[in-house]
Design an enzyme around this catalytic site. Sequence first.
Site, mmCIF file in Angstrom:
data_model
loop_
_atom_site.group_PDB
_atom_site.id
_atom_site.type_symbol
_atom_site.label_atom_id
_atom_site.label_comp_id
_atom_site.label_asym_id
_atom_site.label_seq_id
_atom_site.Cartn_x
_atom_site.Cartn_y
_atom_site.Cartn_z
ATOM 1 N N PRO A 88 -0.615 -2.591 5.042
ATOM 2 C CA PRO A 88 -1.811 -1.917 5.575
ATOM 3 C C PRO A 88 -1.556 -0.442 5.867
ATOM 4 O O PRO A 88 -2.509 0.328 5.999
ATOM 5 C CB PRO A 88 -2.131 -2.688 6.863
ATOM 6 N N GLU A 115 5.928 -9.281 10.104
ATOM 7 C CA GLU A 115 5.526 -7.908 10.446
ATOM 8 C C GLU A 115 5.909 -6.928 9.343
ATOM 9 O O GLU A 115 5.861 -5.707 9.529
ATOM 10 C CB GLU A 115 6.158 -7.473 11.777
ATOM 11 N N ARG A 157 -7.388 -6.194 -15.936
ATOM 12 C CA ARG A 157 -8.636 -6.119 -16.724
ATOM 13 C C ARG A 157 -8.807 -4.758 -17.404
ATOM 14 O O ARG A 157 -9.673 -4.604 -18.258
ATOM 15 C CB ARG A 157 -9.853 -6.490 -15.857
ATOM 16 N N ASP A 172 -18.652 0.267 -14.499
ATOM 17 C CA ASP A 172 -18.307 -0.339 -13.218
ATOM 18 C C ASP A 172 -18.497 0.648 -12.079
ATOM 19 O O ASP A 172 -18.388 1.859 -12.270
ATOM 20 C CB ASP A 172 -16.820 -0.744 -13.193
#
Length: 261
Positions: A88, A115, A157, A172
């Site tokens: 994160p 963690e 993709r 897209d």
Amino acid sequence: MRLDIISIFPEYFAPLDVSLIGKARRTGTLDVRVHDLRSWTHDRHRTVDDTPYGGGPGMVMKPEPWGEALDEVAPAGGAVPRMIVPTPSGRPFTQAMAAELAAEDWLLFACGRYEGIDSRVVAEASTRMPVSEVSLGDFVLAGGEVAVLVMVEAIGRLLPGVLGNAESVADDSFAPGAMESLLEGPVYTKPPEWRGRAVPEILLSGNHGAIARWRRDEALRRTAAHRPELLGRLDPGKLDKHDRKVLADAGFPEHGEDMAN
Ligand SMILES: C[S@@+](CC[C@H](N)C(=O)[O-])C[C@H]1O[C@@H](n2cnc3c(N)ncnc32)[C@H](O)[C@@H]1O
């Protein structure tokens, strides 16, 4: 493209046998190798974590199994992968990053748990291969596995031959080019009427210019409604009078005002 994935939950990657990515593996476009981090442990309990220095809750992934895993998967002196560490606290994963990674020959994903991984692992790996710490968004998952599945699908993709219709990526949301930074608007298929709801007339008109204009209007409206912060990234020089009117009507008069200049 070769993909190595190191995780304590190799079974998490079963979905990579399915659909587009599964087909890309079977045809040889993608060579995916999933490794169990615990195979580089040497104790009876196959331990991969320990308590954090400095105290605090949770556990931290030990450096030794990671070091041995990286030495074996990407041995020194050979070809070098680009290592991706989901966290994160990394740089945000975007379509532009997916396109950049799709141009690599070899990616190595290191899935954290608990963690996270002892920070010396990334520091040491960075001395012998490019390493990118990447975040999927401003939320916290239990582990890197889901993040890697997301990245592999977004990257896979984009590889030549993976999508049936290569042009579909050009329209897209977030696709580079004319619609950059715009979300894709609504899409429809047959039947032309369903439960009393008709497909917008313009899409049945065969007028390609008018359809393109309608799609752009819808993309602008949807972006204004769902992701207004993206409007700031639009190149004002590429907004025509009609774009500005749509944006002003959608509640962004600052774009409308530019029309007068
Ligand atoms: C519980 S999280 C650790 C969170 C860490 N303590 C922090 O606050 O940055 C465990 C693992 O999940 C993965 N992870 C969690 N959230 C993520 C996100 N938003 N993007 C990418 N990976 C994520 C990473 O591999 C991370 O090491």
